[in-house]
Design a protein around this motif. Sequence first.
Motif, mmCIF file in Angstrom:
data_model
loop_
_atom_site.group_PDB
_atom_site.id
_atom_site.type_symbol
_atom_site.label_atom_id
_atom_site.label_comp_id
_atom_site.label_asym_id
_atom_site.label_seq_id
_atom_site.Cartn_x
_atom_site.Cartn_y
_atom_site.Cartn_z
ATOM 1 N N VAL A 111 0.841 -1.203 0.000
ATOM 2 C CA VAL A 111 0.000 0.000 0.000
ATOM 3 C C VAL A 111 0.872 1.247 0.000
ATOM 4 O O VAL A 111 0.626 2.208 -0.733
ATOM 5 N N ASN A 112 1.915 1.224 0.798
ATOM 6 C CA ASN A 112 2.840 2.356 0.895
ATOM 7 C C ASN A 112 3.485 2.652 -0.468
ATOM 8 O O ASN A 112 3.549 3.811 -0.908
ATOM 9 N N LYS A 113 3.939 1.619 -1.152
ATOM 10 C CA LYS A 113 4.554 1.801 -2.479
ATOM 11 C C LYS A 113 3.537 2.365 -3.472
ATOM 12 O O LYS A 113 3.860 3.218 -4.302
ATOM 13 N N LYS A 114 2.311 1.883 -3.388
ATOM 14 C CA LYS A 114 1.272 2.338 -4.316
ATOM 15 C C LYS A 114 0.900 3.799 -4.063
ATOM 16 O O LYS A 114 0.681 4.563 -5.005
ATOM 17 N N ILE A 115 0.835 4.182 -2.788
ATOM 18 C CA ILE A 115 0.530 5.581 -2.460
ATOM 19 C C ILE A 115 1.596 6.494 -3.052
ATOM 20 O O ILE A 115 1.292 7.514 -3.683
ATOM 21 N N LYS A 116 2.845 6.127 -2.859
ATOM 22 C CA LYS A 116 3.950 6.955 -3.373
ATOM 23 C C LYS A 116 3.923 7.031 -4.899
ATOM 24 O O LYS A 116 4.188 8.098 -5.478
#
Length: 253
Positions: A111-116
Motif C-alpha cells: 500500500v505504501n509503495k502504491k501511495i507513493k
Amino acid sequence: MTTRRPMIAGNWKMHKTCPEAEDTARALVGQLTGKEEAEVMIAPPATALVPVSRIIGDTPVQLGAQNLFWENQGAYTGEVSAPMLVSAGCRYVIIGHSERRQYFGETDEGVNKKIKAAVAAGLVPVICIGESETERDGGKTFSVLDKQMEKGLEGLSEDQFSQAVMAYEPVWAIGTGRSATPEQAQEVHAHVRQFLEKRFGAQTAGAARILYGGSVKPANTAELMALPDIDGALVGGASLKPDTFAEIIHYKR
C-alpha cells in the motif's frame, strides 16, 4: 477552522461491462445539478475507465480507479500503472481496499509503495484502512488501524500526503448490510484524525478528508455525514444504481 468539502465516492468493484458502465455514468450525470455540495467520484473497473471518462469529462463527476501497481512500466503482466490511469482520465485511485488485502494478499508495505507511485504521478490516493469483525470484537480496532497507517504512510512527507483522502471501512460492514453505528464511526474517524495530527501536524490533519465505507445507503448517509470527523462516503453496492447513488449524493435534501 478548516472547511472540508464532502466527498461521495462510488466503488463499482467488479461490476459492469463497458456499455453498462457508460449507461450508468450517463444516467448518474443526468441526476446531478452541477451545484452539489459534495464532490462526486466514481471508480469503474479498469476496462471501462476510458469510455466512462469520455462521458463524465465535462461534468462535475471525477474519475477514479480501483487499484494500481507501484512501477510505472515493465514486465508486470495484468497490472496497471499510475501513468496509465492518468492517461485514461483518472484523478483519484483507491488504494488498500479490504478486498485487495483479503483476496489478493495486499500488504501495508505494498500500500505504501502504491501511495507513493500515485502521488508521484499526480493522482490523489484514497487510502483504505479497516478492521475485521474478530479484531473489533477483540478490542484491537485502534491498534490495527494504527499499524495500517504507520506502515502505509511511512516515508510520506506532509506535502505528499496533503491531497490524500482516507477511507475507514470496517471490514465487518462491507457488503453485509451491517453498518457501524454513527457513534462507532465517529469514534474511529476522530482517532484517525488524531493519528494524522501526530504524523503530519494539525493543519494537514484538519484539512484531510476521511470517508466512511461500509454498507452506506440513502437511509444512513445524512446521520453519518452530520458527524464532525466524517467527510464523506465510499459507497459500494449502492453506487451501482444511479438513482440510489444520487440519493446518497443529495443526502441533505
